[in-house]
Design an enzyme around this catalytic site. Sequence first.
Site, PDB file in Angstrom:
ATOM      1  N   HIS A 241      12.661  -5.066   0.874  1.00  0.00           N
ATOM      2  CA  HIS A 241      13.650  -5.727   1.736  1.00  0.00           C
ATOM      3  C   HIS A 241      14.032  -7.145   1.259  1.00  0.00           C
ATOM      4  CE1 HIS A 241      12.906  -2.513   4.659  1.00  0.00           C
ATOM      5  NE2 HIS A 241      11.612  -2.764   4.582  1.00  0.00           N
TER       6      HIS A 241
HETATM    7  O1  RIB Z   1      12.184  -4.886   8.475  1.00  0.00           O
HETATM    8  C1  RIB Z   1      11.809  -5.468   7.252  1.00  0.00           C
HETATM    9  C2  RIB Z   1      11.530  -6.927   7.424  1.00  0.00           C
HETATM   10  O2  RIB Z   1      10.438  -7.116   8.332  1.00  0.00           O
HETATM   11  C3  RIB Z   1      11.078  -7.615   6.123  1.00  0.00           C
HETATM   12  O3  RIB Z   1      11.470  -8.951   6.133  1.00  0.00           O
HETATM   13  C4  RIB Z   1       9.588  -7.511   6.188  1.00  0.00           C
HETATM   14  O4  RIB Z   1       8.926  -8.536   5.434  1.00  0.00           O
HETATM   15  C5  RIB Z   1       9.357  -7.750   7.649  1.00  0.00           C
HETATM   16  O5  RIB Z   1       9.401  -9.156   7.883  1.00  0.00           O
END
Ligand code: RIB
Length: 315
Positions: A241
């Site tokens: 992500h």
């Molecule tokens: O949903 C993914 C996000 O949530 C990313 O930033 C992961 O690190 C968590 O913070």
Amino acid sequence: MPQKIIIDTDPGQDDALAILLALASPELEVLGITAAAGNVPVALTSKNIRKVCELAGRRDIRVFAGCEGPMQGSLFTAEYVHGATGMDGADLPEPTMPLQAQHGVDFLIETLMAHEPGTVTICTLGPMTNLATALSREPALAARIKSVVLMGGGLFEGGNVTPAAEFNIFVDPEAARIVLSCGAPIVMMPLDVTHQVLTTAKRVAAIKALGTPLADAVTGWLEFFERFDEAKYGTDGGPLHDPNVIAYLLKPELYSGRLCNVEIETTSELTKGMTVADWWGVTQRPKNAFFVRDVDADGFYTLLTERLARLPAKP
Ligand code: RIB
Ligand code: CA
């Protein structure tokens, strides 16, 4: 002239890769890193950030602890994904670099007020409590922010904590509402993008092949972090992500999307934390965010791997 950025983050293995990518990229000047409460509590995220900075040989980076929990309600954490430390998969030594005494929210306010308007970009990689608190305390900040590039939300991909809500928004929907409505330019990196950049075995092997202790730590994190999503989605690898936020600043041409209205559900028990993006323009609501939908995933991993190779072989 390097882009000046502040990273607000809740490491989190994927946050760690985003921080490494930023520290490996001379196009960016990291003014400071503020710890958010999210994947794990802020006492751990503020330690994890320093572990990552030391791994990258950057003890000079100023790290600040932020808010302990969301603006409303109690903190929901994600040890079930990231492990008890928040960065399971690689054992790094306890950090020796200091945590700054100043609170992260005060650092955000002080820095944005001290720099020329339109020169500092805020990269949020976790729940947006710190930035929203700063905006609430000093509304003049909104006009001074160059842009907010945030990882969060989802539309066609739905949510990853509930069917409707992505984690960073779900943990603090009120903060997300404040940021999305503050008037600063917003770039949103949602699950619709991050679900296209999977940590496949081939991509992880290419990072491993760098053959450094840093690459070993990174692949250890990825192999731990991806297990939950591989089981959930039945894919080769899991979504990576947060580094997409930094990659967007480095190579925006890897990404495409459109300006549209994005509102946050903050009250419904069923859909709290949902990012309601008007992708098809069916409302007259103001177009307040650039919603990124597509990415050149191979281009992203080529960039990430090339930049990781630039970091010091030994911490
Ligand atoms: O949903 C993914 C996000 O949530 C990313 O930033 C992961 O690190 C968590 O913070
Ligand atoms: Ca994160």
